[in-house]
Design an enzyme around this catalytic site. Sequence first.
Site, PDB file in Angstrom:
ATOM      1  CG  HIS A  90      -0.246  -0.155   2.533  1.00 48.11           C
ATOM      2  ND1 HIS A  90       0.525   0.827   3.103  1.00 48.11           N
ATOM      3  CD2 HIS A  90      -0.176  -1.201   3.380  1.00 48.11           C
ATOM      4  CE1 HIS A  90       1.003   0.397   4.243  1.00 48.11           C
ATOM      5  NE2 HIS A  90       0.610  -0.843   4.439  1.00 48.11           N
TER       6      HIS A  90
HETATM    7  P1  TYD Z   1      -1.544  -2.725   7.501  1.00 45.80           P
HETATM    8  O1  TYD Z   1      -1.121  -1.291   7.623  1.00 45.80           O
HETATM    9  O2  TYD Z   1      -2.198  -3.141   6.221  1.00 45.80           O
HETATM   10  O3  TYD Z   1      -0.309  -3.679   7.791  1.00 45.80           O
HETATM   11  P2  TYD Z   1       1.042  -3.882   6.972  1.00 45.80           P
HETATM   12  O4  TYD Z   1       1.288  -2.666   6.153  1.00 45.80           O
HETATM   13  O5  TYD Z   1       2.088  -4.040   8.008  1.00 45.80           O
HETATM   14  O6  TYD Z   1       0.940  -5.108   6.171  1.00 45.80           O
HETATM   15  O7  TYD Z   1      -2.502  -3.055   8.737  1.00 45.80           O
HETATM   16  C1  TYD Z   1      -2.968  -4.360   8.973  1.00 45.80           C
HETATM   17  C2  TYD Z   1      -4.215  -4.268   9.841  1.00 45.80           C
HETATM   18  O8  TYD Z   1      -3.896  -3.678  11.102  1.00 45.80           O
HETATM   19  C3  TYD Z   1      -5.325  -3.413   9.232  1.00 45.80           C
HETATM   20  O9  TYD Z   1      -6.560  -4.054   9.504  1.00 45.80           O
HETATM   21  C4  TYD Z   1      -5.257  -2.117   9.979  1.00 45.80           C
HETATM   22  C5  TYD Z   1      -4.695  -2.511  11.324  1.00 45.80           C
HETATM   23  N1  TYD Z   1      -3.848  -1.472  11.928  1.00 45.80           N
HETATM   24  C6  TYD Z   1      -4.299  -0.760  13.012  1.00 45.80           C
HETATM   25  O10 TYD Z   1      -5.420  -0.968  13.517  1.00 45.80           O
HETATM   26  N2  TYD Z   1      -3.480   0.201  13.566  1.00 45.80           N
HETATM   27  C7  TYD Z   1      -2.254   0.480  13.062  1.00 45.80           C
HETATM   28  O11 TYD Z   1      -1.531   1.365  13.583  1.00 45.80           O
HETATM   29  C8  TYD Z   1      -1.807  -0.259  11.915  1.00 45.80           C
HETATM   30  C9  TYD Z   1      -0.463  -0.003  11.300  1.00 45.80           C
HETATM   31  C10 TYD Z   1      -2.649  -1.219  11.383  1.00 45.80           C
END
Ligand code: TYD
Length: 153
Positions: free
Chosen positions: A70
């Site tokens: 992303h």
């Molecule tokens: P995501 O940012 O997509 O993770 P990564 O980039 O590490 O693969 O987040 C994964 C899940 O966690 C998504 O459902 C959102 C949640 N999340 C939070 O609730 N708070 C946060 O600070 C972060 C980074 C993610």
Amino acid sequence: MIICYCYNNILSLPIVSLMPLKNCKVIDLPKISDPRGNLTFIEGSNHLPFDFKRVYYLYDVPGGAERGGHAHKKLQQFIVAVSGSFDVVLSDGNETKTFHLNRSCYGLYLDNMVWRVINNFSSGAVCMVIASEYYSEDDYYRNYETFLEATKE
Ligand code: TYD
């Protein structure tokens, strides 16, 4: 007290070659060496290009797993391999660059509007992310085509 700055394993390259993508760069952090173990600290805008509101970390990542996938509209981040190693693959729509992070005393600054994938996690790796804002799903581009369109606006 003597504070040394950690030199990352690719610092021998001209620093400009580490900045092909919009402002993204490796930042070395202070390192206080001690026979009892090293200490590194991060003081908001003293060491990073932003003040931070949030810290999160990825851990227990299974072999072969990939995180990220992303970009962020406004969020800035700083990524540190506090344990083990992993790759951060960045793309701004024009070019792609891979950074291998494997030390606790430096990290990778990511500006907004940069697509990132984090992969090649070693066993036991811990990826600490320092973020400029609180979590907001509205700040994400999770579709690469939508992100590419936004970069052209
Ligand atoms: P995501 O940012 O997509 O993770 P990564 O980039 O590490 O693969 O987040 C994964 C899940 O966690 C998504 O459902 C959102 C949640 N999340 C939070 O609730 N708070 C946060 O600070 C972060 C980074 C993610």
